[in-house]
Write a protein that holds these residues in place. Structure first.
Motif, PDB file in Angstrom:
ATOM      1  N   TYR A  59       0.845  -1.206   0.000  1.00 44.06           N
ATOM      2  CA  TYR A  59       0.000   0.000   0.000  1.00 44.06           C
ATOM      3  C   TYR A  59       0.872   1.245   0.000  1.00 44.06           C
ATOM      4  N   TRP A  68      -3.740   5.185  -2.075  1.00 44.19           N
ATOM      5  CA  TRP A  68      -3.795   4.560  -0.751  1.00 44.19           C
ATOM      6  C   TRP A  68      -3.339   5.499   0.373  1.00 44.19           C
ATOM      7  N   ASN A  92      -2.515   1.884   5.654  1.00 45.09           N
ATOM      8  CA  ASN A  92      -3.758   1.198   6.029  1.00 45.09           C
ATOM      9  C   ASN A  92      -3.511  -0.257   6.399  1.00 45.09           C
ATOM     10  N   TRP A  94      -5.749  -4.161   7.662  1.00 42.02           N
ATOM     11  CA  TRP A  94      -7.003  -4.914   7.762  1.00 42.02           C
ATOM     12  C   TRP A  94      -7.146  -5.415   9.192  1.00 42.02           C
ATOM     13  N   TYR A 116     -11.133  -2.316   6.325  1.00 41.79           N
ATOM     14  CA  TYR A 116      -9.926  -1.535   5.969  1.00 41.79           C
ATOM     15  C   TYR A 116      -9.822  -0.367   6.941  1.00 41.79           C
ATOM     16  N   TYR A 158     -12.722  -1.221  -0.305  1.00 38.40           N
ATOM     17  CA  TYR A 158     -12.233  -0.576   0.922  1.00 38.40           C
ATOM     18  C   TYR A 158     -13.351   0.062   1.735  1.00 38.40           C
TER      19      TYR A 158
END
Ligand SMILES: NC(=O)c1ccc[n+]([C@@H]2O[C@H](COP(=O)([O-])OP(=O)(O)OC[C@H]3O[C@@H](n4cnc5c(N)ncnc54)[C@H](OP(=O)(O)O)[C@@H]3O)[C@@H](O)[C@H]2O)c1
Length: 447
Positions: A59, A68, A92, A94, A116, A158
């Motif tokens: 990212y 991103w 970012n 998860w 996200y 996202y």
């Protein structure tokens, strides 16, 4: 310990040029008690569980190209020098976030969302125009789509959040799992998105394409309908979470539409080959650059030739090995050679601070001759196509069911290391950057 209202949020800020270089920046002016009132139909969430894999660095690496860096911008009042958005950014992850405040009546404080998220403890406001979706009856967790204006240009994947509403058995079970740092929660953070990508590859890229829908939307850019039946499938970065998930899906839970390959081969670096072998998910493991990967070429090594089809799936293998192997199969006259590009190799830190290469060195290589075909896939396009084919409910049932199975079974030999708090996140980021995190270790953090 500070109350939720007075906790000083801490965010990770990266140098955009050298994303291995990070700082943890406290933001005392942005405690919960100092934030403006939450807007309508919104959840104010705070990241609680996250993971670090090669994906997070990707990212950052392609943050400018794919937007991103813009998902979680530098907050107002970020101290210098980190307030310079040209040089610094937030990336970012998860995982799970806890709902601290809610103006969505059906989603009380104390609920959880999976999706996200920002890497840090600063609250994030997510707006959901479709408040009715939160209140509707249906299985937990339920899907809500964030609609904040600034998020509209993002790839739709996202903005999709799974919501575990406080007061339901699903939310209670999840909260207990987070409390005891259950491996399942770590898996959700480390591998759910990777399994999603892998399952979608099977469902969309490696399943025959259905007849086109009579009305729009047209199918997205991803290809459909590569038949794996009797093909030799070679995986690069086969021990990555997405590579392992793909092998697991083919072995343990392939959609009925996916043909059975002749062989599933792992082409791994010397760092990951032993683990790839130990998973038992591959028919054969070849160490790239090792004695087997010699001048005779991959076709001779694997015993494939003119009548055969080869599918190479590159999950981020090193030193351009997938392209080299694909050229080798093409040179051996294989009937079809398809390189499916999913991930990319991470550069080492020294190369990030090197001066840019001269313009002529950046010229793209000429397109490879037939039968060598390169296809780049991304989870967002594949998800759109899967939902188009199956509908939201059908899609959720198959992908959710397969994820539940993988979560239950686990990936053979894979172990989770839990960290606690942002300081551990910082250490984990540095360890990954130094190449100290081996493929059999997954980094999860509770913050
Ligand atoms: N297209 C999409 O929609 C999509 C979706 C999900 C993930 N991805 C991409 O897939 C790739 C893998 O993601 P992941 O989260 O599964 O990663 P991961 O588990 O952390 O992957 C680790 C693997 O990457 C390889 N690797 C290459 N360079 C590395 C380096 N400098 N340091 C450590 N490992 C390195 C290694 O394989 P070897 O040792 O065999 O080289 C290692 O086993 C990423 O590029 C990610 O962005 C793409």
């Amino acid at each position: 310990m500070a109350s939720d209202d007075e906790e000083v949020p801490v965010v990770q800020i990266l140098s955009k040029q050298n994303f291995y270089s990070q700082a943890l920046v406290p933001l005392p002016h942005l405690t919960l008690s100092r934030l403006p009132a939450l807007g309508p139909r919104s959840l104010r969430v705070r990241t609680r569980v996250l993971s670090i894999t090669a994906n997070n660095f990707t990212y950052a690496r392609f943050g400018d190209l794919f937007g991103w860096w813009g998902v979680h911008p530098l907050p107002a009042g970020t101290p210098a020098p980190y307030d310079d958005a040209a040089a610094y950014g937030r990336i970012n992850c998860w995982g799970y976030a806890r709902v601290l405040r809610s103006t969505l009546p059906a989603v009380p404080d104390g609920s959880f969302v999976w999706g996200y998220l920002p890497l840090g403890t600063l609250a994030l406001d997510l707006e959901f125009a479709d408040a009715a979706a939160a209140a509707s009856s249906g299985p937990e967790p339920r899907l809500l789509v964030a609609t904040n204006a600034y998020r509209r240009p993002l790839m739709p994947i996202y903005n999709r959040y799974l919501v575990f509403r406080a007061g339901t058995p699903a939310a209670a079970a999840l909260e207990a799992e987070i409390e005891r740092r259950d491996p399942g929660v770590a898996y959700d953070s480390i591998a759910r998105c990777m399994h999603l990508t892998a399952y979608l590859m099977a469902l969309v890229v490696f399943s025959p394409a259905p007849a086109p829908a009579p009305s729009p939307p047209p199918p997205p850019a991803n290809p459909a309908g590569f038949d794996l039946a009797s093909a030799t499938v070679v995986s690069f970065a086969p021990a990555s979470k997405v590579g392992l998930s793909f092998a697991w899906v083919l072995r343990r839970d392939a959609p009925a539409s996916v043909g059975r390959p002749r062989a599933l081969v792992a082409a791994a670096s010397e760092h990951s080959a032993a683990f790839a072998r130990a998973t038992g998910l591959y028919d054969r493991v070849v160490v790239l650059g090792g004695p087997d990967d010699g001048p005779a070429g991959p076709a001779a090594l694997l015993g494939v030739g003119p009548p055969d089809s080869v599918v190479l799936c590159d999950f981020g293998g090193r030193r351009g090995a997938s392209g080299r192997w694909a050229a080798g199969f093409a040179a051996a006259g294989c009937a079809s050679v398809r390189l499916v590009a999913v991930g990319g190799e991470l550069p080492d830190e020294a190369s990030l601070s090197a001066p840019p290469a001269p313009a002529e060195a950046k010229e793209p290589p000429p397109p490879p001759p037939p039968p060598f075909e390169v296809v780049r896939v991304n989870a967002d396009d594949m998800l759109t196509e899967a939902v188009r084919r199956l509908g939201e409910d059908g899609y959720a049932a198959v992908v959710g069911g397969s994820w539940a199975k993988l979560r239950r079974e686990g990936l053979p030999g894979f172990r989770v290391t839990w960290g606690e708090g942002m300081e551990d996140v910082r250490k984990g980021w540095d360890r990954f950057g130094r190449g100290e995190v081996q493929a059999d270790e997954g980094l999860a953090f509770r913050i």
